[in-house]
Enzyme design. Structure first.
Site, PDB file in Angstrom:
ATOM      1  N   ASN A 222       0.831  -1.212   0.000  1.00 35.23           N
ATOM      2  CA  ASN A 222       0.000   0.000   0.000  1.00 35.23           C
ATOM      3  C   ASN A 222       0.862   1.258   0.000  1.00 35.23           C
ATOM      4  O   ASN A 222       0.587   2.220  -0.724  1.00 35.23           O
ATOM      5  CB  ASN A 222      -0.928   0.012   1.215  1.00 35.23           C
ATOM      6  CG  ASN A 222      -2.122  -0.910   1.060  1.00 35.23           C
ATOM      7  OD1 ASN A 222      -2.519  -1.236  -0.057  1.00 35.23           O
ATOM      8  ND2 ASN A 222      -2.692  -1.337   2.167  1.00 35.23           N
ATOM      9  N   ASP A 257      -6.192  -7.328   6.701  1.00 35.90           N
ATOM     10  CA  ASP A 257      -5.406  -8.241   5.862  1.00 35.90           C
ATOM     11  C   ASP A 257      -5.518  -9.690   6.314  1.00 35.90           C
ATOM     12  O   ASP A 257      -4.706 -10.529   5.932  1.00 35.90           O
ATOM     13  CB  ASP A 257      -3.937  -7.811   5.827  1.00 35.90           C
ATOM     14  CG  ASP A 257      -3.340  -7.670   7.229  1.00 35.90           C
ATOM     15  OD1 ASP A 257      -4.059  -7.948   8.206  1.00 35.90           O
ATOM     16  OD2 ASP A 257      -2.167  -7.272   7.341  1.00 35.90           O
ATOM     17  N   ARG A 277      -1.455 -24.943  -0.604  1.00 31.21           N
ATOM     18  CA  ARG A 277      -1.872 -24.851  -2.007  1.00 31.21           C
ATOM     19  C   ARG A 277      -2.578 -23.526  -2.293  1.00 31.21           C
ATOM     20  O   ARG A 277      -2.429 -22.953  -3.369  1.00 31.21           O
ATOM     21  CB  ARG A 277      -2.784 -26.023  -2.350  1.00 31.21           C
ATOM     22  CG  ARG A 277      -2.052 -27.364  -2.452  1.00 31.21           C
ATOM     23  CD  ARG A 277      -3.029 -28.515  -2.621  1.00 31.21           C
ATOM     24  NE  ARG A 277      -2.332 -29.769  -2.857  1.00 31.21           N
ATOM     25  CZ  ARG A 277      -2.929 -30.961  -2.874  1.00 31.21           C
ATOM     26  NH1 ARG A 277      -4.247 -31.052  -2.657  1.00 31.21           N
ATOM     27  NH2 ARG A 277      -2.230 -32.056  -3.100  1.00 31.21           N
TER      28      ARG A 277
END
Length: 337
Positions: A222, A257, A277
């Site tokens: 950001n 987040d 994964r």
């Protein structure tokens, strides 16, 4: 009956009038278009002599055709019904139309079981929405009178209005539990789904794991590249969850987040593999879309359900494991004790 000017007036019997009065009374308490149609068809069969009632409608970007048949109909009868409904909506006939087809058999004596085709029919719908059509179909020729066509028109108008209402309600409901940036569930909906899953685990005793995923570099991205770049990281992780997890898994943006995922019927080793994964898929997405300009790194803490656990306990152990992952170098998956 005619007016003084000679125009014919359709006369309804008492049961037909009662049917029209009953339409608003059969609405489900919670907007549910499929349930509303089924109730309307169950009432309509008392006053309209059809062997099948069909509704073609737009449904989340696709067209959906539901056929309500009294008993089991023949293949030729269904094929003729579908072709007429698709033609009325201006769609290509058969599989090329892309229409999703569903058959609902209603109780009663089947007259279309051995039918070679449709003997009589009437299809109608609103001019401003060609993809919404209602139809009545019978094996016998000339089965419908003018008043039956008018009744169908009134039912179609009613269902079209109810369809718009139920779609608006569905969209509002989805907005209430969906994160607008990533399309994942939001925290409130996750807690609701997780509490239900934990109750099932207590009853049936299967494996359940919970993972917390935290982007390691969102603030730096950001600051260095702007918030649109940070949003791209969040969306990539949300899409990776959708691509790599099963339908039974529950994942959500938990805040800022952080993402959280619930993995039913999954032992701890399987949870670690599944989340590894997911992170790999997110890295691949970022490499494809950003050309490697933005690095992707996330840390994961995982906990397994124990006897006597509640959601807070699962979250606490996963959060502690996440803290250990961050402290140990980031970009790793750590299992809570």
């Amino acid at each position: 009956m005619r007016t003084p000017s000679g125009k014919h007036i359709v006369s309804f019997d008492e049961d037909e009038i009662a049917f029209l009065n009953a339409l608003n009374a059969i609405l489900p308490a919670v907007p549910d278009f499929r349930l509303a149609v089924r109730r309307a068809v169950a009432e309509a069969v008392q006053v309209i002599p059809f062997d099948a009632f069909a509704v073609l409608r737009p449904d989340r970007g696709n067209d959906s055709l539901t056929m309500y048949s009294i008993g089991a109909p023949s293949g030729p009868f269904l094929a003729a019904l579908r072709a007429e409904m698709e033609a009325a909506a201006g769609l290509a006939p058969g599989p090329e139309s892309g229409v999703e087809v569903e058959l609902v058999e209603l109780p009663g004596t089947a007259r279309a079981e051995h039918a070679a085709g449709v003997g009589s029919s009437h299809v109608c719908g609103p001019d401003d929405l060609p993809s919404f059509r209602c139809g009545i179909f019978a094996v016998a020729p000339r089965a419908f009178q003018r008043k039956h066509a008018l009744l169908l028109t009134l039912v179609a108008t009613w269902l079209r209005s109810y369809h718009a209402f139920s779609e608006a309600y569905r969209q509002m409901e989805e907005m209430s539990f969906t994160d607008p940036l990533t399309g994942c569930l939001n925290r409130r909906k996750f807690v609701e789904e997780a509490e239900r899953e934990i109750e099932r685990v207590r009853r049936y005793g299967y494996d359940l794991c919970l993972g917390i995923v935290d982007l390691d570099n969102l603030k730096q991205v950001n600051d260095s590249h702007g918030h649109p770049a940070g949003d791209a990281l969040l969306r990539a992780l949300g899409e990776a969850f959708a691509r790599r997890l099963r339908k039974v898994d529950v994942f959500a943006r938990y805040g800022g987040d952080e993402f959280v995922v619930l993995l039913p019927h999954t032992p701890i080793a399987g949870a670690v593999l599944a989340l590894t994964r997911v992170l790999a898929a997110a890295r691949e997405l970022m490499a494809e879309r950003e050309g490697g300009k933005l690095g992707f790194s996330a840390s994961v803490g995982v906990s397994a359900f124990r006897k006597g656990d509640d959601l807070d306990g699962l979250l606490k152990r996963a959060d502690d494991a996440l803290y250990a992952a961050k402290k140990g170098g980031r970009g790793t998956v750590v299992v809570g004790e």
